[in-house]
Scaffold this motif. Structure first.
Motif: not given
Lengths: 221, 162
Positions: A18-37, B155-161
């Protein structure tokens, strides 16, 4: 007693699957980062043409965001280390915010198939230490994104990242770019990495057949 | 005018040998070339430091970087390695590539053929080299697209938000 052990084993196997199945799912890109991240860039320099392509790929990235760079280099590939240093020097004279990390090769050139497994295993342990163990112990950090262009050793790095994912630890986004030299078919590394990476980019429209995952935006290097 | 023959880090005896044949030298002369440099890598070169057919020939095995020689040359004749192809096309030099037929499982031929179809270079064989040089018409060469890092960066910008 035996029944209990059997049930425990069965439970463990089911949980693992189950864990493998979950891990192999295509994950989403990171959420929007702060401007100075600030982020850490990881890139594998696979020697020769692979190194040139990888450095060319990253040369246009936003280095005000990537305040730290990690260059993964195959054992014995001194040329790639000096190319990475020259690249850093051209971007950030006198910067110390980068490191070159040596990874044992998965397979040496001309190495026989029979003797490959032990070599690959040694490489895998080293990569797990790099990507999973030492970040877990606070001895190093994991890059936020890992850019891969081949050859074989980057598969091992990728597997180590999956060990981290399996354990729920922080793992880099994985971006593979097939070599500019591959016009009508994928490299073996490309074929093996395609299901594992978050983004799979090709540089010729017909390189990946009818694969839905492969993205083509023209020549990138 | 300088013509530069290069085999990179490989060994390509047939191309290195063909480079100094009378037919090739004559073809170079007919195009206005006066100098020929051969980077012969692990192959042995027959002629070095001589003048034949009005062409001054010079040969060496390796240099840390070929970029300076690419810059000086008007025409580069190369094995079809992808690194050399990119280096040469990016500085808008005339390029003739000769895929090495003795390499097994290589994709040089595919790459050479595809770029040739797009008009960025001429692909030929060792035996066809002299004719390809003689027939080389710069007006038919389509400029190679300049390096554009914006797509990969997006693409990289998109991946990292970002």
């Amino acid at each position: 007693m035996v029944v209990t052990i059997l049930f425990a084993l069965l439970g463990l196997i089911t949980a693992t699957i189950l864990r493998l199945f979950f891990v192999l799912q295509r994950s989403r890109p990171r959420p929007p980062a702060a401007l100075n991240a600030k982020r850490t860039l990881g890139v594998f320099l696979g020697s020769g043409g692979h190194t040139s392509e990888a450095l060319s790929l990253i040369s246009a990235l936003d280095f005000t965001r990537f305040t730290t760079r990690k260059y993964y280099v195959s054992e014995g590939d001194h040329l790639s280390i000096s190319k990475a240093k020259a690249f850093e020097e051209s971007k950030f004279p006198n910067s110390r915010n980068f490191e070159c990390i040596v990874v044992p090769r998965a397979r040496r050139v001309h190495q026989s198939i029979v003797s490959t497994p032990p070599t690959a295993l040694r490489s895998l342990f080293a990569c797990i230490k790099l990507m999973t163990m030492s970040p877990l112990l606070g001895a190093s950090t994991v890059p936020d994104v890992l850019i891969l262009n081949g050859p074989g050793t980057c598969l091992i790095l990728c597997l180590a990242v999956y060990v981290s994912k399996f354990l729920g630890l922080s793992a880099p986004r994985l971006v593979y770019v097939e070599s500019f030299a591959r016009v009508r078919s994928l490299s073996l590394t490309g074929k093996l990495l395609r299901p594992l990476v978050d983004r799979f980019l090709i540089q010729w429209p017909e390189a990946a057949g009818r694969s839905k995952k492969a993205e083509y935006y023209g020549i990138l290097v | 005018m300088l013509a530069f023959v290069t085999v990179g880090s490989t060994r390509f005896d047939a191309l290195v040998h063909a480079a100094t044949t009378t037919d090739v030298l004559k073809a170079l002369k007919s195009k206005g070339f006066t100098r020929l440099i051969i980077q012969c890598g692990n192959s042995d070169v027959a002629k070095d430091n001589v003048e034949e057919q009005g062409i001054q020939i010079e040969a060496w095995r390796f240099k840390p970087t070929l970029q300076d020689t690419f810059n000086d040359a008007s025409l580069v004749i190369s094995h079809a390695g992808s690194g050399t192809i990119l280096d040469v096309l990016r500085i808008d030099k005339w390029l003739i590539v000769v895929p090495n037929p003795t390499l097994l499982d290589n994709h040089q031929e595919e790459l050479a053929e595809s770029l040739s179809k797009l008009g960025h270079l001429k692909a030929t064989t060792v035996s066809g080299l002299a004719d390809t040089i003689a027939a080389f018409d710069p007006a038919t060469i389509v400029p190679f697209p300049k390096y554009d890092g914006t797509k990969f960066r997006a693409i990289i910008d998109e991946e990292l938000g970002f």
